[in-house]
Design a protein around this motif. Structure first.
Motif, mmCIF file in Angstrom:
data_model
loop_
_atom_site.group_PDB
_atom_site.id
_atom_site.type_symbol
_atom_site.label_atom_id
_atom_site.label_comp_id
_atom_site.label_asym_id
_atom_site.label_seq_id
_atom_site.Cartn_x
_atom_site.Cartn_y
_atom_site.Cartn_z
ATOM 1 N N MET A 1 0.942 -1.163 0.043
ATOM 2 C CA MET A 1 -0.210 -0.130 0.043
ATOM 3 C C MET A 1 0.955 1.444 0.110
ATOM 4 O O MET A 1 1.766 1.400 0.930
ATOM 5 C CB MET A 1 -0.823 -0.255 1.183
ATOM 6 N N ASN A 2 0.568 2.221 -0.852
ATOM 7 C CA ASN A 2 1.635 3.311 -1.094
ATOM 8 C C ASN A 2 1.204 4.216 0.090
ATOM 9 O O ASN A 2 -0.030 4.212 0.612
ATOM 10 C CB ASN A 2 1.564 3.796 -2.481
ATOM 11 N N LYS A 3 1.785 5.386 -0.084
ATOM 12 C CA LYS A 3 1.319 6.634 1.019
ATOM 13 C C LYS A 3 -0.057 7.295 0.557
ATOM 14 O O LYS A 3 -0.857 7.554 1.728
ATOM 15 C CB LYS A 3 2.506 7.640 0.889
ATOM 16 N N LYS A 4 -0.146 7.447 -0.341
ATOM 17 C CA LYS A 4 -1.429 7.916 -0.786
ATOM 18 C C LYS A 4 -2.576 6.956 -0.342
ATOM 19 O O LYS A 4 -3.485 7.587 0.231
ATOM 20 C CB LYS A 4 -1.511 8.109 -2.403
ATOM 21 N N GLU A 5 -2.530 5.646 -0.560
ATOM 22 C CA GLU A 5 -3.551 5.006 -0.059
ATOM 23 C C GLU A 5 -3.616 4.706 1.588
ATOM 24 O O GLU A 5 -4.796 4.588 2.091
ATOM 25 C CB GLU A 5 -3.224 3.471 -0.792
ATOM 26 N N ILE A 6 -2.527 4.781 2.041
ATOM 27 C CA ILE A 6 -2.580 4.823 3.405
ATOM 28 C C ILE A 6 -3.208 6.029 4.133
ATOM 29 O O ILE A 6 -4.155 5.915 4.953
ATOM 30 C CB ILE A 6 -1.079 4.733 4.062
ATOM 31 N N ALA A 7 -2.932 7.044 3.298
ATOM 32 C CA ALA A 7 -3.503 8.451 3.847
ATOM 33 C C ALA A 7 -4.961 8.333 3.785
ATOM 34 O O ALA A 7 -5.795 8.794 4.668
ATOM 35 C CB ALA A 7 -2.841 9.544 3.049
ATOM 36 N N GLN A 8 -5.271 7.929 2.716
ATOM 37 C CA GLN A 8 -6.867 7.910 2.330
ATOM 38 C C GLN A 8 -7.700 6.924 3.335
ATOM 39 O O GLN A 8 -8.613 7.229 3.860
ATOM 40 C CB GLN A 8 -7.019 7.588 0.921
ATOM 41 N N LYS A 9 -6.804 5.754 3.612
ATOM 42 C CA LYS A 9 -7.404 4.986 4.660
ATOM 43 C C LYS A 9 -7.640 5.351 6.208
ATOM 44 O O LYS A 9 -8.576 5.176 6.667
ATOM 45 C CB LYS A 9 -6.639 3.548 4.558
ATOM 46 N N VAL A 10 -6.426 6.231 6.323
ATOM 47 C CA VAL A 10 -6.383 6.874 7.690
ATOM 48 C C VAL A 10 -7.689 7.813 7.692
ATOM 49 O O VAL A 10 -8.370 7.702 9.023
ATOM 50 C CB VAL A 10 -5.124 7.717 7.822
ATOM 51 N N ILE A 11 -8.007 8.585 6.698
ATOM 52 C CA ILE A 11 -9.031 9.405 6.693
ATOM 53 C C ILE A 11 -10.397 8.755 7.209
ATOM 54 O O ILE A 11 -11.266 8.743 7.723
ATOM 55 C CB ILE A 11 -9.194 10.543 5.597
ATOM 56 N N ILE A 12 -10.474 7.609 6.200
ATOM 57 C CA ILE A 12 -11.656 6.766 6.070
ATOM 58 C C ILE A 12 -12.016 6.234 7.691
ATOM 59 O O ILE A 12 -12.874 6.159 8.115
ATOM 60 C CB ILE A 12 -11.933 5.744 5.185
ATOM 61 N N ASN A 13 -10.878 5.824 8.248
ATOM 62 C CA ASN A 13 -10.859 4.913 9.542
ATOM 63 C C ASN A 13 -11.212 5.967 10.664
ATOM 64 O O ASN A 13 -11.647 5.621 11.618
ATOM 65 C CB ASN A 13 -9.663 4.086 9.873
ATOM 66 N N ASN A 14 -10.794 7.281 10.351
ATOM 67 C CA ASN A 14 -11.093 8.130 11.513
ATOM 68 C C ASN A 14 -12.543 9.017 11.258
ATOM 69 O O ASN A 14 -12.641 10.167 11.646
ATOM 70 C CB ASN A 14 -10.032 9.292 11.668
#
Length: 201
Positions: A1-14
């Protein structure tokens, strides 16, 4: 998972709004957050808070929960929440400690009417309830009615009269708490004089 995908996942999870610290916890450095923002992968709501681009589903309730966690929904907004007022306020009435004035002034995302409450009275009648699916701190019915008396000069007659009459007919009212809070807030005579007339009317 690249940084872009991680960042988007962090936002969704929060829940749609992430803080810088949330990204850092997932291994994304501050400068990388700034770069993702610059490249349009995430949007900055304000300093230290981010959402997904073109995110229209972020509600005022979510922003309130994130940006002013110490706030408590009160007076006009609480009256509307309990059905004691038909008037949907154009701004959020929020009780905050007197030390929070800087936090309130920073909020530009939605209109707030701040009530600065002294420390001794801040926790009286505080509870949590759901506002469009978001859990926010709010004053209970009895504290809200006491506040109507406390801020009598800030409310128009129609709002005040409708609120106290609606409370009297509310099956969920708790008169023991009302008199307890009124005593604690030094409003006992004012509250009880009106309430006794309405309750015995």
């Amino acid at each position: 998972m690249n940084k872009k995908e991680i960042a988007q996942k962090v936002i969704i999870n929060n829940g749609g709004i992430a803080k810088t610290a949330d990204f850092v916890a997932e291994g994304i450095k501050n400068y990388e957050v700034a770069a993702l923002c610059k490249d349009g992968y995430i949007d900055r709501i304000r300093r230290g808070f981010y959402q997904l681009p073109h995110s229209t589903q972020i509600t005022e309730e979510q922003l309130l929960q994130e940006l002013l966690p110490q706030g408590i929904v009160c007076v006009e907004s609480a009256l509307f929440h309990y059905g004691y007022s038909d008037f949907a306020p154009r701004e959020w009435s929020i009780a905050v400690p007197r030390t929070a004035s800087r936090s309130v002034k920073k909020i530009e995302e939605f209109p707030i009417k701040a009530y600065y409450i002294q420390k001794d009275f801040l926790q009286i009648g505080k509870m949590a309830d759901s506002f469009n699916g978001v859990t926010l701190a709010v004053y209970d019915r009895e504290r809200t009615i006491c506040d109507c008396f406390k801020y009598r000069t800030k409310l128009d007659n129609e709002t005040f009269n409708k609120a106290v009459n609606a409370y009297v007919t509310d099956k969920n009212k708790n008169l023991a708490n009302l008199s307890k809070y009124a005593r604690e807030m030094k409003l006992y005579a004012r509250v009880m004089n009106v309430m006794e007339v309405l309750l015995n009317g």
